[in-house]
Design an enzyme around this catalytic site. Structure first.
Site, PDB file in Angstrom:
ATOM      1  N   LYS A  59       0.841  -1.202   0.000  1.00 49.46           N
ATOM      2  CA  LYS A  59       0.000   0.000   0.000  1.00 49.46           C
ATOM      3  C   LYS A  59       0.873   1.249   0.000  1.00 49.46           C
ATOM      4  CE  LYS A  59      -2.073   2.628   3.271  1.00 49.46           C
ATOM      5  NZ  LYS A  59      -2.113   3.952   2.641  1.00 49.46           N
TER       6      LYS A  59
ATOM      7  N   GLY B 119       7.263   4.419   8.329  1.00 45.98           N
ATOM      8  CA  GLY B 119       6.370   5.537   8.631  1.00 45.98           C
ATOM      9  C   GLY B 119       6.599   6.040  10.034  1.00 45.98           C
ATOM     10  N   SER B 120       5.549   6.592  10.626  1.00 46.66           N
ATOM     11  CA  SER B 120       5.715   7.245  11.921  1.00 46.66           C
ATOM     12  C   SER B 120       5.846   6.221  13.048  1.00 46.66           C
ATOM     13  CB  SER B 120       4.521   8.143  12.210  1.00 46.66           C
ATOM     14  OG  SER B 120       3.391   7.354  12.503  1.00 46.66           O
ATOM     15  N   THR B 121       6.485   6.628  14.125  1.00 43.80           N
ATOM     16  CA  THR B 121       6.648   5.761  15.287  1.00 43.80           C
ATOM     17  C   THR B 121       5.287   5.432  15.907  1.00 43.80           C
ATOM     18  OG1 THR B 121       8.919   6.424  15.741  1.00 43.80           O
ATOM     19  CG2 THR B 121       7.649   5.634  17.617  1.00 43.80           C
TER      20      THR B 121
ATOM     21  N   GLY C 198       3.798   2.736  13.830  1.00 36.16           N
ATOM     22  CA  GLY C 198       4.630   1.547  14.004  1.00 36.16           C
ATOM     23  C   GLY C 198       4.299   0.822  15.295  1.00 36.16           C
TER      24      GLY C 198
ATOM     25  N   CYS D 202      13.134  10.578   7.412  1.00 34.08           N
ATOM     26  CA  CYS D 202      13.159  10.037   8.784  1.00 34.08           C
ATOM     27  C   CYS D 202      14.545  10.172   9.394  1.00 34.08           C
ATOM     28  CB  CYS D 202      12.711   8.590   8.778  1.00 34.08           C
ATOM     29  SG  CYS D 202      13.483   7.636   7.480  1.00 34.08           S
TER      30      CYS D 202
ATOM     31  N   GLU E  61       9.851  14.657  16.238  1.00 33.31           N
ATOM     32  CA  GLU E  61      10.123  14.662  14.810  1.00 33.31           C
ATOM     33  C   GLU E  61       9.168  15.637  14.119  1.00 33.31           C
ATOM     34  OE1 GLU E  61       9.257  11.063  12.565  1.00 33.31           O
ATOM     35  OE2 GLU E  61      11.165  11.336  11.505  1.00 33.31           O
TER      36      GLU E  61
END
Lengths: 292, 489
Positions: free
Chosen positions: B195, B247-249, B252, B303, B400
């Site tokens: 995706k 992707g983002s923490t 995740g 990142c 971030e």
């Protein structure tokens, strides 16, 4: 009159010291000689204290020369070999048959020697110099993950514990280990071996207690980098996995038959390693090059 | 001694560049894109579509299918069938040839892909053309070669593929991230449901066309577009054996939690807040270039961006003076212009987030410096921004931002900077600038981060393992180490 034997109070092992649990709680274990041992029922606070000492020990331990870590593991094996008789008796009291006890002890010592030998070798197998397309020197090396919490194998008194501790610390990690709940005494006697084997305080911390109570803390603490359960416990392992996500802990379910000689190898070490890649430019003058 | 006056150049007089626009007339785009499942483009069961736009102009480019759980189910089942019937049975050397073909097709269509990448994502055409697209092709080329050599990568371990890999990628390097995910998965014998990010689906859909053209057996790669729920359906699908996410923490952690208690294998490549450290003996002009490349590359949507700058006190004045000067020369604007250094922010949502962080920085008392450049009225743009006099406790030094915003601190000793650099939940990357070899090795051993760039920054290569420590994720992508997450032993 027959001499009255002096019995040992089994404690826990945190930061090189032998305290009883701060909670004051215990659970009783009946030995084969009908004596009862009151084992420390460690608390969340004991675990937190152990994490503090493991974290404190991490920098110095991971900075030691690999050769030195190998020597210390070998020293543990020497000490263990020397106290074999005591362990054989303890295993017997935990219900081991004499041949089973003998086999487990021999395997414990051999496994420590095996991993001692890996101390300065797994890096060479798992590092790489990477041929990048730009003008850079680029290499990758394994480095320890940090603090590892371990719930040791329930079915063995000592072999499961050693089979996980050894690859963990030989790679420069520090750990907190929960001993087998029903066979905890050998793990604490093993702590006495550690205390006399040049293992720096805090590198290995050993608790006794109840996995049902402690698995949530072992998996949720924010200063633990990786968590291992050596028991296949579906429900616990789901909770452990969920808690691991709180700080992206590395999770390993090492439900192994540790008596099997195949359940040892460098991959138990490298599973607990990060890979670090370093880049540096290569200058581009002197381009006439090498001719001979 | 009198302090020497520092000179600054005036960049708003005769320093204008004539526009050098990349042409867009050669690209082929459809008005509408369906889902790529089992080798064909199929209408979504949901019947829903959404518009994908050009963030530099806010104009609509195409309509994109929004896959629901049923669509994902169809895609995963196609991948499973392809795995069982075709891909896992194919000799590895034949598998390799398909991957080589994909690499070649990307090279052949590189210009088209670069233009589309820039149109859809907002990044400067110079970066799509010179970095994203070539690296994506190289990644396929590199992993293609591994397919029939896995026994050499892991001697005595008899590596085996896992099955269906569910892969979810971000919007900052759309095609490159697709390559990072798909290439190793295919080389190791797995099939894929991927995706792309909702804002940047176009190059992935062009990749789907390339995959069709390559003759790759149906169902080996499936591409489903959509939003969060589409991704969730992939993660939670029972036939998915492996989840790989970049992707983002926050997301995740949600994924790690979702798959707890299952046998799914997981790779996470999450956020970062890298320290870029300038020692007093560093080559200052090069270091300034490294700082700029560290934080302004791809608008800071990286990142591993060097978003925390640590400058040794003795050279701080000089470094910051030169950095401010350099900031003024950066060209911000139309990403399709070959002179542009900083293109458009990827989305309105991200623009709002960056502006929110700029406010937070100001409210927390840090000193802001922004380039005096003008930015286009339409589209999503942010001026390159420095925050001086920040400290560890500032949110802009901890969180971030994922934009062209740099938080600057100074330090005195090496102990101090190691402590500060590591004192953060992230651990993806770091930069070190010094002329001293022994210090570089000291620093690379002490910094708890997966990639350390010494006297360089933001370099990537298919042979070079990439990935984080701590909350920046686990598993590696790239190199021999990047094969491991797709194999069982």
């Amino acid at each position: 009159m027959e001499r009255i034997e002096v019995l040992k109070t089994y404690k826990i092992f945190i930061g090189g010291q032998f305290p009883r649990t701060e909670s004051g709680r215990y659970y009783s274990l009946k030995l084969k000689n009908n004596m009862t041992v009151n084992v420390s029922l460690s608390s969340r606070k004991d675990f937190k204290n152990a994490v503090v000492s493991a974290r404190g020990a991490f920098n110095a331990w991971s900075s030691r020369a690999a050769f030195n870590r190998g020597q210390i593991l070998y020293r543990i094996a020497e000490m263990l070999e020397g106290r074999k008789e005591q362990f054989l008796e303890e295993l017997k009291q935990l219900g081991y048959s004499a041949p089973k006890a003998k086999k487990e002890m021999e395997q414990c010592v051999d496994r420590l020697v095996y991993y001692a030998g890996w101390a300065d070798k797994y890096q060479q197998l798992h590092s790489s110099v990477n041929p990048v397309a730009t003008s850079h020197f680029n290499f990758s090396v394994p480095e320890p993950m940090g603090v590892v919490s371990i719930m040791a194998d329930e079915s063995t008194a000592l072999l499961g514990l050693i089979s996980v501790i050894a690859p963990c610390i030989v790679g420069g990690n520090t750990c907190i280990v929960l001993a087998s709940e029903n066979k905890p005494t050998c793990a604490i006697t093993f702590a006495e071996v550690l205390a006399t084997s040049d293992v720096p305080a805090g590198v290995i911390n050993i608790l006794t207690g109840n996995r049902k109570e402690l698995h949530t803390h072992f998996s949720s603490h924010m200063d633990v980098n990786a968590v291992i359960n050596s028991n296949s416990e579906k429900e616990f392992n789901k909770t452990i996995g969920e808690n691991a996500s709180l700080n992206v802990k590395r999770l390993f379910i090492w439900d192994k038959n540790w008596i099997d000689e195949k359940e040892q190898g460098p991959y138990f070490i490298t599973d607990l390693q990060e890979i670090k890649t370093t880049w540096h430019p290569i200058e581009n003058i002197g381009i006439s090059g090498i001719k001979y | 001694m009198a302090k020497k006056e520092k000179k600054s150049l005036e960049f708003f007089t005769d320093w204008k560049y004539a526009p050098a626009l990349e042409s867009t007339d050669h690209i082929r785009l459809n008005k509408q894109y369906d889902l790529f499942i089992n080798g064909k483009f199929v209408k979504p069961n949901s019947d829903k579509y959404y518009d994908t736009i050009n963030p530099a102009t806010e104009e609509k480019i195409a309509r994109i299918a929004d896959a629901n759980a049923k669509d994902v189910d169809t895609a995963v089942k196609a991948a499973k069938t392809a795995y069982d019937k075709t891909w896992s049975k194919m000799p590895a050397k034949e598998r390799a040839k398909y991957i080589f073909r994909i690499a070649r097709l990307i090279q052949e269509k590189a210009r088209e892909l670069s233009v589309i990448e820039t149109m859809n994502g907002g990044k400067a055409i110079r970066e799509s053309r010179d970095i994203d697209i070539p690296l994506a092709a190289n990644h396929f080329f590199y992993y293609a070669g591994w397919a029939d050599k896995l026994e050499y990568a892991f001697p005595n371990r008899h590596p085996k593929s896992l099955g269906v890999a569910g892969q979810i990628i971000p919007w900052n390097f759309p095609l490159l991230m697709a390559a990072w995910k798909i290439a190793p998965a295919l080389a190791t014998g797995n099939t894929v449901v991927l995706k792309p990010a909702e804002t940047t689906p176009l190059t992935c859909l062009k990749l789907a066309e390339i995959i069709q053209e390559s003759g790759l057996p149906d169902g080996v790669v499936n591409i489903v577009t959509g939003f969060g729920p589409t991704g969730a359906a992939i993660v939670n699908h029972p036939l998915v054996n492996k989840v790989a996410f970049t992707g983002s923490t926050t997301v995740g952690k949600w994924i790690q939690k979702s798959i707890a208690g299952t046998d799914k294998k997981l790779t996470l490549e999450l956020g970062g807040k890298a320290a870029n450290i300038i020692f007093e003996d560093a080559p200052i002009d090069q270091a300034v270039e490294g700082i700029v490349n560290g934080i302004f590359f791809n608008q800071g949507h990286v990142c591993c961006a060097g978003s925390r700058l640590f400058v040794q006190e003795s050279v701080a004045d000089e470094v910051i003076h030169k950095l401010k000067n350099r900031l003024e020369t950066l060209i911000v604007g139309d990403p399709m212009d070959k002179n542009t250094d900083i293109g458009a922010i990827n989305s309105k949502m991200q623009l709002n987030k960056i502006n929110e962080y700029i406010k937070i920085g100001l409210n927390d008392g840090a000193d802001m410096y922004q380039s005096q450049c003008s930015i286009p009225k339409k589209g999503f743009f942010v001026k390159p921004t420095l925050f001086l006099n920040t400290s560890q406790s500032h949110r802009i030094s901890q969180e971030e931002i994922f934009g062209p915003v740099l938080a600057i601190q100074t330090f005195r000793t090496i102990e101090e900077v190691i402590e500060k650099a590591n004192n953060i939940p992230y651990g993806l990357s770091a930069g070190v600038w010094t002329d001293k070899g022994s210090r570089i090795f000291n620093m690379t051993q002490k910094l708890r981060a997966g990639v350390v760039w010494a006297n360089t920054y933001n370099k990537f290569d298919p042979t070079s393992p990439f990935g984080g420590y701590k909350e920046s994720g686990f598993g590696r992508e790239g190199g021999l180490h990047g094969l491991m997450p797709y194999l069982k032993f």
